[in-house]
Design a protein around this motif. Structure first.
Motif, mmCIF file in Angstrom:
data_model
loop_
_atom_site.group_PDB
_atom_site.id
_atom_site.type_symbol
_atom_site.label_atom_id
_atom_site.label_comp_id
_atom_site.label_asym_id
_atom_site.label_seq_id
_atom_site.Cartn_x
_atom_site.Cartn_y
_atom_site.Cartn_z
ATOM 1 N N CYS A 263 0.834 -1.206 0.000
ATOM 2 C CA CYS A 263 0.000 0.000 0.000
ATOM 3 C C CYS A 263 0.863 1.248 0.000
ATOM 4 O O CYS A 263 2.100 1.167 -0.012
ATOM 5 C CB CYS A 263 -0.878 0.003 1.253
ATOM 6 S SG CYS A 263 0.081 0.031 2.763
ATOM 7 N N LYS A 281 -3.813 3.331 1.181
ATOM 8 C CA LYS A 281 -4.310 3.131 -0.185
ATOM 9 C C LYS A 281 -3.655 1.869 -0.735
ATOM 10 O O LYS A 281 -2.418 1.807 -0.846
ATOM 11 C CB LYS A 281 -3.920 4.345 -1.032
ATOM 12 C CG LYS A 281 -4.542 4.370 -2.398
ATOM 13 C CD LYS A 281 -4.336 5.773 -3.017
ATOM 14 C CE LYS A 281 -5.083 5.941 -4.294
ATOM 15 N NZ LYS A 281 -4.552 5.226 -5.425
ATOM 16 N N ASP A 282 -4.456 0.865 -1.013
ATOM 17 C CA ASP A 282 -3.890 -0.365 -1.573
ATOM 18 C C ASP A 282 -3.173 -0.034 -2.875
ATOM 19 O O ASP A 282 -3.689 0.724 -3.691
ATOM 20 C CB ASP A 282 -4.994 -1.390 -1.860
ATOM 21 C CG ASP A 282 -5.600 -1.918 -0.561
ATOM 22 O OD1 ASP A 282 -5.143 -1.485 0.514
ATOM 23 O OD2 ASP A 282 -6.525 -2.741 -0.635
ATOM 24 N N SER A 283 -1.973 -0.600 -3.036
ATOM 25 C CA SER A 283 -1.203 -0.318 -4.247
ATOM 26 C C SER A 283 -0.146 -1.416 -4.396
ATOM 27 O O SER A 283 0.744 -1.532 -3.551
ATOM 28 C CB SER A 283 -0.534 1.055 -4.111
ATOM 29 O OG SER A 283 0.580 1.127 -4.941
#
Ligand code: BDR
Ligand code: CA
Length: 311
Positions: A263, A281-283
Motif C-alpha cells: 500500500c 491506499k492499496d497499491s
C-alpha cells in the motif's frame, strides 16, 4: 535468519511496551542493536531517555549507546500518555538513576551519521514512538534513505479505529507532520498499526506463562506486562494490553507470523476530526506494507523462546 546478526537502530519513547520491545531485541542473538535513540512521546524526553538506559542496565546491555533526540514534536503541542504508562513512563519497574549516562551526540545527528555509513545491506530501523527524530534527519540529509534496509514502524490505524481519537493512533497523532515526512519519503516500510497490534494482547494466561519461566528477565517482563494490564483495564475494561511496540521486533525476527498488504500510507495533517489519522491506499507497487494479520500465539511463543535462551 542468517548467522550474521541484523544491524538494528531503535528509535523509541519508553513507555512500558517500548521497554518490552527493547528486552526482546536484547535477548535475540539474531539482532545487533547498534544504537538506541529516544524521543519525547509517552513521557517527556528526559524520562524516555532515562527509561531506555534503565532497561539497558537491567539487561546488562550498557554497551549500547542511548542518544537523546527531539524534546517536542515538529509543530503541534506535545501530548503524552502517562495514563497508560504511569507517571515515570515505565510502571512495573522501580525507577533508578542509571549508572551509564546518555551517549554524546543528538539522536538526529547519530541517525544521519550511522545511516550515511551503513553496514552492507543497510540498517533495519525500528520506530516505536513519534517519528520526529527520523523526520528531522530525513529533512537534513535526505540521502540517508539509502542506508535503510527496512523501516519497521509501530503507528497508525485503519480498520481498528484510533486509540487517542476515534480515528488516530498515539504515535502518529503525537507528531503527524513527522509521520507524513517519513511515509512520504517512500522508504521500504512495514507498518504495525493498531489493526495488527490489537490482535496480540497480553492475556493473563500468557503473562502467567512468562512469569513461570526461570530468571530475572522473565520476572521483569511479567512485572511490566502486569502493570500495563492494570493501567489498560482502568481505561478499557475487559481489554488486555496490546503488544504494540513488541510486535515490531516480532516482525523482524519472525515475519512468518504476520500477513501484509502492499500500500501507500499517508497522514492527515490538517486540523479537524481526522487529525493524525493514517490513510491506507492499496497499491501493488506501493512502498509500504501494512500488517493485516498477526499470529498472537506464535508471537508469545517467540517471546517465551527468547526468555528461555541462555543469557
Ligand atoms: C503506541 O503509543 C504508545 O503509547 C505506545 O508505546 C505505542 O508505541 C501505541 O499507540
Ligand atoms: Ca512507544
Amino acid at each position: 535468519m542468517t548467522d550474521t546478526p541484523l544491524p538494528l537502530i531503535i528509535d523509541c519513547d519508553p513507555g512500558i511496551d517500548d521497554a518490552v520491545m527493547l528486552m526482546m531485541a536484547f535477548l535475540s542473538p539474531h539482532l545487533d542493536v547498534q544504537a538506541i535513540t529516544t524521543v519525547a512521546g509517552n513521557v517527556p524526553l528526559a524520562f524516555t531517555s532515562r527509561n531506555a538506559r534503565m532497561i539497558c542496565e537491567r539487561m546488562n546491555r550498557t554497551n549500547i549507546p542511548v542518544h537523546a533526540g527531539c524534546p517536542r514534536p515538529m509543530v503541534r503541542k506535545m501530548v503524552t500518555a502517562e495514563d497508560f504508562h504511569g507517571e515515570s513512563g515505565i510502571a512495573g519497574m522501580d525507577v533508578f538513576e542509571p549508572e551509564v549516562p546518555l551517549a554524546p551526540g543528538h539522536a538526529v545527528d547519530v541517525l544521519i551519521e550511522k545511516l550515511s555509513a551503513p553496514p552492507e545491506g543497510g540498517y533495519t530501523v525500528i520506530l516505536s514512538g513519534p517519528m520526529t527524530n527520523l523526520a528531522a534527519a530525513l529533512i537534513m540529509a535526505p540521502q540517508i534513505a539509502q542506508g535503510i534496509r527496512e523501516l519497521v514502524v509501530m503507528g497508525g490505524a485503519d480498520t481498528a479505529g484510533g486509540n487517542i481519537t476515534p480515528s488516530a493512533e498515539f504515535n502518529i497523532y503525537a507528531d503527524p507532520l513527522a509521520a507524513a515526512i517519513v511515509f512520504d519519503a517512500g522508504l521500504p516500510t512495514v507498518v504495525l498499526a493498531l489493526d495488527a497490534t490489537h490482535q496480540v494482547r497480553a492475556e493473563q494466561v500468557r503473562v502467567d506463562r512468562i512469569r513461570a519461566l526461570p530468571g530475572r528477565h522473565a520476572e521483569l517482563m511479567a512485572d511490566l506486562l502486569d502493570a500495563a494490564n492494570r493501567l489498560e483495564l482502568r481505561w478499557r475494561p475487559g481489554m488486555q494490553v496490546p503488544m504494540h511496540d513488541p510486535s515490531t521486533v516480532g516482525w523482524v525476527l519472525a515475519p512468518h507470523l504476520f500477513e501484509t498488504k502492499r500500500c501507500r500510507v499517508s497522514v492527515v495533517t490538517r486540523p479537524g476530526k481526522d487529525f493524525g489519522r493514517t490513510k491506507v491506499k492499496d497499491s501493488a507497487r506501493g512502498p509500504h506494507r501494512w500488517v493485516t494479520v498477526a499470529d498472537a500465539d506464535g508471537f508469545f511463543a517467540l517471546v517465551e523462546d527468547l526468555l528461555k535462551a541462555p543469557a
